[in-house]
Motif scaffolding. Structure first.
Motif, PDB file in Angstrom:
ATOM      1  N   SER A  34      17.962  13.537  71.797  1.00  0.00           N
ATOM      2  CA  SER A  34      18.863  12.396  72.000  1.00  0.00           C
ATOM      3  C   SER A  34      19.807  12.211  70.817  1.00  0.00           C
ATOM      4  O   SER A  34      20.988  11.902  70.993  1.00  0.00           O
ATOM      5  CB  SER A  34      18.042  11.125  72.219  1.00  0.00           C
ATOM      6  OG  SER A  34      17.223  10.866  71.092  1.00  0.00           O
ATOM      7  N   ILE A  35      19.310  12.425  69.597  1.00  0.00           N
ATOM      8  CA  ILE A  35      20.176  12.290  68.415  1.00  0.00           C
ATOM      9  C   ILE A  35      21.238  13.373  68.408  1.00  0.00           C
ATOM     10  O   ILE A  35      22.402  13.132  68.062  1.00  0.00           O
ATOM     11  CB  ILE A  35      19.326  12.331  67.133  1.00  0.00           C
ATOM     12  CG1 ILE A  35      18.436  11.091  67.052  1.00  0.00           C
ATOM     13  CG2 ILE A  35      20.204  12.439  65.901  1.00  0.00           C
ATOM     14  CD1 ILE A  35      17.470  11.110  65.910  1.00  0.00           C
ATOM     15  N   LYS A  36      20.880  14.565  68.834  1.00  0.00           N
ATOM     16  CA  LYS A  36      21.852  15.655  68.875  1.00  0.00           C
ATOM     17  C   LYS A  36      22.947  15.368  69.898  1.00  0.00           C
ATOM     18  O   LYS A  36      24.149  15.575  69.619  1.00  0.00           O
ATOM     19  CB  LYS A  36      21.137  16.954  69.224  1.00  0.00           C
ATOM     20  CG  LYS A  36      22.008  18.186  69.115  1.00  0.00           C
ATOM     21  CD  LYS A  36      21.197  19.442  69.350  1.00  0.00           C
ATOM     22  CE  LYS A  36      22.090  20.682  69.221  1.00  0.00           C
ATOM     23  NZ  LYS A  36      21.318  21.921  69.465  1.00  0.00           N
ATOM     24  N   ASP A  37      22.571  14.859  71.078  1.00  0.00           N
ATOM     25  CA  ASP A  37      23.580  14.517  72.093  1.00  0.00           C
ATOM     26  C   ASP A  37      24.469  13.380  71.616  1.00  0.00           C
ATOM     27  O   ASP A  37      25.687  13.394  71.831  1.00  0.00           O
ATOM     28  CB  ASP A  37      22.882  14.127  73.411  1.00  0.00           C
ATOM     29  CG  ASP A  37      22.109  15.297  74.002  1.00  0.00           C
ATOM     30  OD1 ASP A  37      22.427  16.447  73.628  1.00  0.00           O
ATOM     31  OD2 ASP A  37      21.211  15.062  74.812  1.00  0.00           O
ATOM     32  N   ASN A  38      23.882  12.379  70.981  1.00  0.00           N
ATOM     33  CA  ASN A  38      24.681  11.248  70.486  1.00  0.00           C
ATOM     34  C   ASN A  38      25.648  11.684  69.399  1.00  0.00           C
ATOM     35  O   ASN A  38      26.781  11.212  69.324  1.00  0.00           O
ATOM     36  CB  ASN A  38      23.742  10.165  69.951  1.00  0.00           C
ATOM     37  CG  ASN A  38      24.466   8.863  69.690  1.00  0.00           C
ATOM     38  OD1 ASN A  38      25.578   8.681  70.169  1.00  0.00           O
ATOM     39  ND2 ASN A  38      23.830   7.970  68.961  1.00  0.00           N
ATOM     40  N   THR A  39      25.234  12.623  68.549  1.00  0.00           N
ATOM     41  CA  THR A  39      26.132  13.129  67.504  1.00  0.00           C
ATOM     42  C   THR A  39      27.302  13.882  68.104  1.00  0.00           C
ATOM     43  O   THR A  39      28.449  13.762  67.647  1.00  0.00           O
ATOM     44  CB  THR A  39      25.347  14.035  66.552  1.00  0.00           C
ATOM     45  OG1 THR A  39      24.216  13.320  66.043  1.00  0.00           O
ATOM     46  CG2 THR A  39      26.226  14.481  65.389  1.00  0.00           C
ATOM     47  N   GLN A  40      27.061  14.653  69.148  1.00  0.00           N
ATOM     48  CA  GLN A  40      28.145  15.382  69.802  1.00  0.00           C
ATOM     49  C   GLN A  40      29.126  14.443  70.482  1.00  0.00           C
ATOM     50  O   GLN A  40      30.337  14.682  70.491  1.00  0.00           O
ATOM     51  CB  GLN A  40      27.560  16.365  70.829  1.00  0.00           C
ATOM     52  CG  GLN A  40      26.768  17.510  70.210  1.00  0.00           C
ATOM     53  CD  GLN A  40      27.630  18.477  69.418  1.00  0.00           C
ATOM     54  OE1 GLN A  40      28.821  18.571  69.664  1.00  0.00           O
ATOM     55  NE2 GLN A  40      27.027  19.156  68.456  1.00  0.00           N
ATOM     56  N   LYS A  41      28.632  13.333  71.049  1.00  0.00           N
ATOM     57  CA  LYS A  41      29.521  12.395  71.724  1.00  0.00           C
ATOM     58  C   LYS A  41      30.381  11.619  70.733  1.00  0.00           C
ATOM     59  O   LYS A  41      31.516  11.274  71.033  1.00  0.00           O
ATOM     60  CB  LYS A  41      28.691  11.403  72.556  1.00  0.00           C
ATOM     61  CG  LYS A  41      28.008  12.039  73.758  1.00  0.00           C
ATOM     62  CD  LYS A  41      27.193  11.013  74.504  1.00  0.00           C
ATOM     63  CE  LYS A  41      26.467  11.638  75.695  1.00  0.00           C
ATOM     64  NZ  LYS A  41      25.638  10.656  76.413  1.00  0.00           N
ATOM     65  N   LYS A  43      31.662  12.587  67.945  1.00  0.00           N
ATOM     66  CA  LYS A  43      32.653  13.365  67.208  1.00  0.00           C
ATOM     67  C   LYS A  43      34.055  13.030  67.687  1.00  0.00           C
ATOM     68  O   LYS A  43      34.280  12.660  68.822  1.00  0.00           O
ATOM     69  CB  LYS A  43      32.390  14.861  67.374  1.00  0.00           C
ATOM     70  CG  LYS A  43      31.211  15.360  66.547  1.00  0.00           C
ATOM     71  CD  LYS A  43      31.084  16.862  66.623  1.00  0.00           C
ATOM     72  CE  LYS A  43      29.972  17.373  65.716  1.00  0.00           C
ATOM     73  NZ  LYS A  43      29.843  18.838  65.775  1.00  0.00           N
ATOM     74  N   ALA A  44      35.011  13.162  66.774  1.00  0.00           N
ATOM     75  CA  ALA A  44      36.401  12.877  67.129  1.00  0.00           C
ATOM     76  C   ALA A  44      36.880  13.879  68.170  1.00  0.00           C
ATOM     77  O   ALA A  44      36.519  15.067  68.143  1.00  0.00           O
ATOM     78  CB  ALA A  44      37.286  12.942  65.882  1.00  0.00           C
ATOM     79  N   ALA A  45      37.731  13.403  69.098  1.00  0.00           N
ATOM     80  CA  ALA A  45      38.162  14.266  70.211  1.00  0.00           C
ATOM     81  C   ALA A  45      39.162  15.323  69.770  1.00  0.00           C
ATOM     82  O   ALA A  45      39.253  16.387  70.365  1.00  0.00           O
ATOM     83  CB  ALA A  45      38.760  13.409  71.322  1.00  0.00           C
ATOM     84  N   MET A  46      39.970  15.027  68.725  1.00  0.00           N
ATOM     85  CA  MET A  46      41.045  15.945  68.334  1.00  0.00           C
ATOM     86  C   MET A  46      40.659  16.848  67.166  1.00  0.00           C
ATOM     87  O   MET A  46      41.520  17.460  66.546  1.00  0.00           O
ATOM     88  CB  MET A  46      42.300  15.137  67.980  1.00  0.00           C
ATOM     89  CG  MET A  46      42.838  14.329  69.142  1.00  0.00           C
ATOM     90  SD  MET A  46      43.335  15.341  70.536  1.00  0.00           S
ATOM     91  CE  MET A  46      44.748  16.165  69.840  1.00  0.00           C
ATOM     92  N   LYS A  47      39.396  16.901  66.797  1.00  0.00           N
ATOM     93  CA  LYS A  47      38.973  17.800  65.735  1.00  0.00           C
ATOM     94  C   LYS A  47      38.721  19.196  66.289  1.00  0.00           C
ATOM     95  O   LYS A  47      37.649  19.773  66.143  1.00  0.00           O
ATOM     96  CB  LYS A  47      37.721  17.253  65.057  1.00  0.00           C
ATOM     97  CG  LYS A  47      37.996  16.057  64.150  1.00  0.00           C
ATOM     98  CD  LYS A  47      36.759  15.681  63.384  1.00  0.00           C
ATOM     99  CE  LYS A  47      37.060  14.536  62.430  1.00  0.00           C
ATOM    100  NZ  LYS A  47      35.866  14.133  61.667  1.00  0.00           N
TER     101      LYS A  47
END
Length: 255
Positions: A34-41, A43-47
């Motif tokens: 769950s922490i890994k999925d939350n970290t991916q969400k 993240k900035a969209a334009m990076k």
């Protein structure tokens, strides 16, 4: 004489291999996924290398033959006698020296700075911890439209429409008044309407009080008939009160 017993065996003289205890399994948190999925969400969209969604090319704009070749400029006729560059100055030529300007640039620059209008910084706002800056005037957070002169003023087309509606209502009222005058109808005043309404409410309270005084057990036919009669009277009074409260204008026939 003290005697001590020792347990001796030939097998104890043979060296034995020492067995190390097995290591416990490595600890893995149950919240890792769950922490890994939350970290991916988060993240900035334009990076990324460009925007995440790119418009696909049209199939009509396909690559054609010789379309990527560079076009050369038109060919010009070469003339050897035409000079390409200005001639080199001679050794006897000397530049003009001693020319000085009478303008005092220090005073001029100081006067421009003192009399000039101070340049205001452009208002911006930051909405992310990464420091992304955006224009404040076009964001909708700056009260820009409420400071206009025509803010809050009713538009002309709405005023015109209200006048048309008012005029149509007046014409309709005049038409109704004419028809009622022909049909011998009259409109009751607000005082009469209020008096009738209060009288109906008072009658409803009296009937309701009489209904409350009935016995709990209805074991005879006269009691049932009386209860039904009171319920019908209360229902009729409630209907009349609702009609009068709903309609502000009431017409009655002349006797």
């Amino acid at each position: 004489m003290d005697t001590t017993c020792f347990s001796e065996s030939i097998y104890n003289l043979i060296p034995s291999d020492r067995k190390e205890p097995p290591q416990p399994p490595r600890y893995v948190s149950i919240f890792k996924a769950s922490i890994k999925d939350n970290t991916q969400k988060c993240k900035a969209a334009m990076k990324t290398m460009g925007p995440p969604k790119v418009e696909l090319p049209s199939p009509k704009n396909f690559l054609k033959k010789h379309s990527m070749e560079k076009t050369l400029p038109p060919k010009k006729k070469f003339d050897r006698n035409e000079p390409r560059k200005p001639p080199v100055p001679l050794r006897t030529d000397h530049p003009i020296m001693g020319i000085r300007s009478e303008t005092n640039f220090i005073n001029t620059n100081a006067a421009d700075v003192i009399l000039g209008v101070t340049k205001k910084p452009k208002p911006i706002y930051v909405d992310k911890k990464t420091g992304d800056k955006h224009d404040l005037e076009t964001s909708g957070l700056f009260p820009k439209y409420i400071n206009k002169k025509d803010y809050g003023v009713t538009p002309e087309y709405i005023c015109k429409r209200n006048e048309e509606v008012k005029k149509a209502q007046e014409e309709y009222d005049n038409y109704i008044q004419e028809n009622l005058r022909k049909a011998a109808m009259k409109r009751i005043s607000d005082e009469e309407r209020e008096a009738v309404l209060q009288g109906l409410k008072k009658n409803w309270e009296e009937v309701h009080k009489e209904f409350q005084s009935l016995s709990v057990f209805i074991d005879s036919i006269p009691k049932k008939i009386r209860k039904q009669k009171l319920e019908e009277e209360m229902k009729q009074l409630e209907h009349d009160i609702g009609v009068i409260e709903k309609h502000r204008i009431i017409y009655i026939a002349n006797k």
